[in-house]
Design a protein around this motif. Structure first.
Motif, PDB file in Angstrom:
ATOM      1  N   UNK A   1       0.710  -1.214  -0.050  1.00 49.58           N
ATOM      2  CA  UNK A   1       0.023   0.052   0.132  1.00 49.58           C
ATOM      3  C   UNK A   1       0.853   1.240   0.126  1.00 49.58           C
ATOM      4  N   UNK A   2       1.940   1.136   0.834  1.00 49.42           N
ATOM      5  CA  UNK A   2       2.721   2.641   0.745  1.00 49.42           C
ATOM      6  C   UNK A   2       3.733   2.895  -0.399  1.00 49.42           C
ATOM      7  N   UNK A   3       3.472   1.753  -1.335  1.00 50.10           N
ATOM      8  CA  UNK A   3       4.082   2.018  -2.543  1.00 50.10           C
ATOM      9  C   UNK A   3       3.130   2.504  -3.722  1.00 50.10           C
ATOM     10  N   UNK A   4       1.890   2.674  -3.456  1.00 52.67           N
ATOM     11  CA  UNK A   4       0.861   3.048  -4.313  1.00 52.67           C
ATOM     12  C   UNK A   4       1.009   4.563  -4.569  1.00 52.67           C
ATOM     13  N   UNK A   5       0.624   4.793  -5.665  1.00 58.86           N
ATOM     14  CA  UNK A   5       0.553   6.175  -6.390  1.00 58.86           C
ATOM     15  C   UNK A   5      -0.225   7.048  -5.676  1.00 58.86           C
ATOM     16  N   UNK A   6      -1.517   6.706  -5.334  1.00 54.85           N
ATOM     17  CA  UNK A   6      -2.319   7.395  -4.445  1.00 54.85           C
ATOM     18  C   UNK A   6      -1.793   7.640  -3.052  1.00 54.85           C
ATOM     19  N   UNK A   7      -1.178   6.738  -2.312  1.00 51.84           N
ATOM     20  CA  UNK A   7      -0.751   6.753  -1.014  1.00 51.84           C
ATOM     21  C   UNK A   7       0.549   7.767  -1.057  1.00 51.84           C
ATOM     22  N   UNK A   8       1.043   7.712  -2.039  1.00 49.29           N
ATOM     23  CA  UNK A   8       2.484   8.630  -2.205  1.00 49.29           C
ATOM     24  C   UNK A   8       1.869  10.022  -2.406  1.00 49.29           C
ATOM     25  N   UNK A   9       0.921  10.159  -3.103  1.00 44.43           N
ATOM     26  CA  UNK A   9       0.550  11.617  -3.500  1.00 44.43           C
ATOM     27  C   UNK A   9      -0.422  12.258  -2.415  1.00 44.43           C
ATOM     28  N   UNK A  10      -0.963  11.390  -1.477  1.00 44.19           N
ATOM     29  CA  UNK A  10      -1.727  11.820  -0.218  1.00 44.19           C
ATOM     30  C   UNK A  10      -0.737  12.227   0.775  1.00 44.19           C
ATOM     31  N   UNK A  11       0.614  11.388   0.756  1.00 40.26           N
ATOM     32  CA  UNK A  11       1.512  11.822   1.709  1.00 40.26           C
ATOM     33  C   UNK A  11       2.581  13.073   1.525  1.00 40.26           C
ATOM     34  N   UNK A  12       2.547  12.981   0.136  1.00 39.75           N
ATOM     35  CA  UNK A  12       3.007  14.498  -0.301  1.00 39.75           C
ATOM     36  C   UNK A  12       2.494  15.757   0.032  1.00 39.75           C
ATOM     37  N   UNK A  13       1.148  15.633  -0.287  1.00 41.76           N
ATOM     38  CA  UNK A  13       0.128  16.745  -0.069  1.00 41.76           C
ATOM     39  C   UNK A  13       0.383  16.905   1.361  1.00 41.76           C
ATOM     40  N   UNK A  14       0.273  15.974   2.337  1.00 40.12           N
ATOM     41  CA  UNK A  14       0.268  16.165   3.771  1.00 40.12           C
ATOM     42  C   UNK A  14       1.449  16.811   4.370  1.00 40.12           C
ATOM     43  N   UNK A  15       2.636  16.359   3.607  1.00 34.97           N
ATOM     44  CA  UNK A  15       3.845  17.086   4.067  1.00 34.97           C
ATOM     45  C   UNK A  15       3.937  18.472   3.436  1.00 34.97           C
ATOM     46  N   UNK A  16       3.599  18.763   2.343  1.00 39.01           N
ATOM     47  CA  UNK A  16       3.394  20.050   2.015  1.00 39.01           C
ATOM     48  C   UNK A  16       2.485  21.101   2.612  1.00 39.01           C
ATOM     49  N   UNK A  17       1.486  20.462   3.300  1.00 42.40           N
ATOM     50  CA  UNK A  17       0.716  21.259   4.089  1.00 42.40           C
ATOM     51  C   UNK A  17       1.471  21.498   5.367  1.00 42.40           C
ATOM     52  N   UNK A  18       2.070  20.329   5.959  1.00 46.48           N
ATOM     53  CA  UNK A  18       2.721  20.462   7.220  1.00 46.48           C
ATOM     54  C   UNK A  18       3.597  21.705   7.087  1.00 46.48           C
ATOM     55  N   UNK A  19       4.467  21.742   6.007  1.00 47.43           N
ATOM     56  CA  UNK A  19       5.531  22.750   5.937  1.00 47.43           C
ATOM     57  C   UNK A  19       4.861  24.121   5.922  1.00 47.43           C
ATOM     58  N   UNK A  20       3.890  24.291   5.140  1.00 44.98           N
ATOM     59  CA  UNK A  20       3.407  25.560   5.162  1.00 44.98           C
ATOM     60  C   UNK A  20       2.619  25.908   6.380  1.00 44.98           C
ATOM     61  N   UNK A  21       2.026  25.113   7.116  1.00 51.46           N
ATOM     62  CA  UNK A  21       1.630  25.463   8.591  1.00 51.46           C
ATOM     63  C   UNK A  21       2.802  26.010   9.304  1.00 51.46           C
ATOM     64  N   UNK A  22       3.852  25.255   8.975  1.00 50.57           N
ATOM     65  CA  UNK A  22       5.068  25.682  10.006  1.00 50.57           C
ATOM     66  C   UNK A  22       5.823  26.953   9.618  1.00 50.57           C
ATOM     67  N   UNK A  23       5.819  27.073   8.458  1.00 52.23           N
ATOM     68  CA  UNK A  23       6.141  28.605   7.832  1.00 52.23           C
ATOM     69  C   UNK A  23       5.401  29.657   8.198  1.00 52.23           C
TER      70      UNK A  23
END
Length: 77
Positions: free
Chosen positions: A1-23
Motif C-alpha cells: 500500500x505504501x508504494x501505491x501512487x495514491x498513497x504517495x500523493x496523499x503523503x506528499x500533500x500532507x507533508x506540503x501542508x505541514x511545511x506551509x503551516x510551520x512556515x
C-alpha cells in the motif's frame, strides 16, 4: 500500500501542508516579536500566502520597520 501512487500523493500533500503551516507559524511569530500582536485580519491574509510567498515575507521582514511596511508588502502580493 505504501508504494501505491495514491498513497504517495496523499503523503506528499500532507507533508506540503505541514511545511506551509510551520512556515506560517514561524513568520507570524517573527512578526509578533518585531511589532507585538498584530490584527487578526493580517494573520488571515498571511495564512492565504503560498509557501514561496511566506518564504519571501520571512526575508522581507528583515527590512520592515513598522506594521505599515507589512501591510504594504501584503498589498503588493
Amino acid at each position: 500500500m505504501q508504494e501505491s501512487v495514491i498513497y504517495q500523493d496523499i503523503l506528499q500533500k500532507g507533508e506540503q501542508r505541514g511545511q506551509k503551516i510551520g512556515e506560517e507559524r514561524l513568520v507570524i511569530r517573527q512578526i509578533n516579536r518585531k511589532f507585538g500582536e498584530i490584527q487578526p485580519a493580517l494573520i488571515e491574509r498571511i495564512k492565504l500566502l503560498t509557501t514561496q510567498e511566506l518564504e519571501d515575507l520571512g526575508e522581507a521582514l528583515l527590512d520592515f520597520s513598522e506594521v505599515s511596511d507589512l501591510v504594504a508588502w501584503l498589498n503588493q502580493e
